[in-house]
Design a protein around this motif. Structure first.
Motif, short mmCIF file in Angstrom:
data_model
loop_
_atom_site.label_atom_id
_atom_site.label_comp_id
_atom_site.label_asym_id
_atom_site.label_seq_id
_atom_site.Cartn_x
_atom_site.Cartn_y
_atom_site.Cartn_z
N UNK A 126 10.71 -8.66 -6.50
CA UNK A 126 9.68 -8.59 -5.47
C UNK A 126 9.16 -7.17 -5.39
N UNK A 127 7.85 -7.03 -5.19
CA UNK A 127 7.24 -5.72 -4.98
C UNK A 127 6.37 -5.80 -3.74
N UNK A 128 6.66 -4.93 -2.78
CA UNK A 128 5.87 -4.86 -1.55
C UNK A 128 5.03 -3.59 -1.57
N UNK A 129 3.74 -3.73 -1.27
CA UNK A 129 2.82 -2.59 -1.32
C UNK A 129 2.06 -2.47 0.00
N UNK A 130 1.80 -1.21 0.39
CA UNK A 130 0.99 -0.93 1.56
C UNK A 130 -0.16 0.01 1.18
N UNK A 131 -1.13 0.08 2.08
CA UNK A 131 -2.36 0.85 1.88
C UNK A 131 -3.16 0.34 0.67
N UNK A 132 -3.23 -0.96 0.57
CA UNK A 132 -4.06 -1.59 -0.47
C UNK A 132 -5.50 -1.63 0.03
N UNK A 133 -6.34 -0.80 -0.53
CA UNK A 133 -7.75 -0.79 -0.13
C UNK A 133 -8.54 -1.72 -1.05
N UNK A 134 -9.65 -2.28 -0.55
CA UNK A 134 -10.40 -3.27 -1.34
C UNK A 134 -10.82 -2.78 -2.72
N UNK A 135 -11.21 -1.52 -2.83
CA UNK A 135 -11.68 -1.02 -4.13
C UNK A 135 -10.56 -0.97 -5.17
N UNK A 136 -9.32 -0.75 -4.73
CA UNK A 136 -8.20 -0.61 -5.66
C UNK A 136 -7.46 -1.91 -5.90
N UNK A 137 -7.59 -2.88 -4.99
CA UNK A 137 -6.81 -4.12 -5.09
C UNK A 137 -6.96 -4.82 -6.44
N UNK A 138 -8.16 -4.96 -7.01
CA UNK A 138 -8.26 -5.63 -8.32
C UNK A 138 -7.44 -4.97 -9.41
N UNK A 139 -7.31 -3.64 -9.36
CA UNK A 139 -6.52 -2.94 -10.37
C UNK A 139 -5.05 -3.31 -10.26
N UNK A 140 -4.54 -3.43 -9.04
CA UNK A 140 -3.14 -3.84 -8.85
C UNK A 140 -2.95 -5.29 -9.31
#
Length: 313
Positions: A126-140
């Motif tokens: 499992x990987x939990x992430x915070x501060x996912x902004x819309x511009x960067x989300x597709x890259x993740x």
């Protein structure tokens, strides 16, 4: 006839400071939180209080002050009792453990894809992430898709999983004083090989240390809301991951630490990434054992990722 007055025993003041240090380590909850939430400030850096022993020891050694040296045994004993168990490395990896990674990736991360690849290389379930902004989300999403086919994002927090996810929903942990859009919590159920586990991902409000003390009212309010959500959770096994903007000793996180188990091994100081002083990126569990926690190499974030091994047996 001259009267020679007895000189006070050398080292009384340093000895008293040693006793005071031991008292603060053992009874930090007795330090009031007003004004300025001074108690929480102390608890945020509680392990570092042990460094007070170093100058006191040097004084006692150089000035040949036995009272100081004897008194130092007290803070050393208290610090060892409280934090000594965190020093040994985690137990050997068990293939039955659930491995999780928690990371605040930072909204200004210059290389989200590189960060995602580095996290995937840790081999977590499992990987939990915070501060996912819309511009960067597709890259993740692109970088993690191959190894983590299941994921859910709510607001600025997300969870990626090797195992199927269900029951995803947004958690309302927004402080009442905030009026702008704010979504920093989610809950989902991971169908692990050892059964279902409720997984919570949260990013509590930031705190600031200013001249008048710590500003943590919003963080504390969100912690209460998150603690209530965990208390209502119908599944027995729960994992909470997130940037909680507080250490496990900070009384502001008591609504969580009173209900959940914290890591048994490892300090895993995660913030700030350049000179880590505290671990505010947390992994906690209910009806499971967080056997150990460590940090991963720095990414483009101001936080270090943390990795934990959880025994679900």
């Amino acid at each position: 006839m001259d009267i020679v007055k007895p000189r006070p025993a050398r080292g009384r003041v340093p000895a008293a400071l040693a006793v005071l240090t031991a008292g603060l380590l053992a009874f930090h909850r007795a330090v009031p939180n007003t004004p300025g939430r001074v108690g929480s400030v102390l608890e945020s850096f509680l392990p570092w209080l042990g460094l007070a022993v170093v100058p006191l020891f040097l004084y006692g050694l150089l000035r040949r002050a036995p009272a100081t040296l004897v008194a130092l045994l007290l803070p050393v004993a208290v610090w060892t009792h409280r934090f000594g168990g965190l020093l040994p490395p985690p137990d050997a990896a068990d293939p039955r453990d659930l491995v999780v990674v928690q990371h605040n990736v930072a909204d200004d991360n210059p290389d989200p894809a590189g960060t995602a690849r580095a996290l995937a290389a840790a081999g977590a379930d499992l990987i939990a992430l915070e501060e996912l902004v819309p511009d960067a989300l597709p890259a993740y999403e692109r970088a993690l898709a191959a190894r983590y086919p299941h994921h859910v994002v709510r607001g600025t927090v997300g969870l990626w999983s090797r195992h199927p996810l269900s029951g995803a929903r947004t958690l309302d942990i927004k402080p009442a004083r905030l009026t702008e859009p704010w979504s920093r919590g989610l809950r989902a159920v991971a169908a692990t090989p050892h059964g279902e586990v409720a997984v919570y991902v949260a990013h509590l409000p930031s705190v600031r240390i200013v001249p008048r003390g710590m500003t943590s009212a919003g963080r504390d309010e969100s912690a209460v809301l998150l603690g209530r959500a965990v208390a209502r959770e119908r599944l027995d096994r729960v994992i909470v991951m997130g940037d909680l903007n507080g250490t496990v000793d900070d009384r502001g996180l008591a609504p969580l630490t009173s209900r959940l188990e914290v890591p048994r091994r490892g300090f895993a100081l995660s913030f700030p990434a350049g000179l880590p002083l505290v671990r505010i990126d947390q992994v906690m569990a209910r009806s499971a054992t967080v056997r150990g926690i460590d940090t991963l190499p720095a990414t483009g974030s101001d936080h270090l990722p943390v990795r934990a091994r959880i025994a679900l047996g």
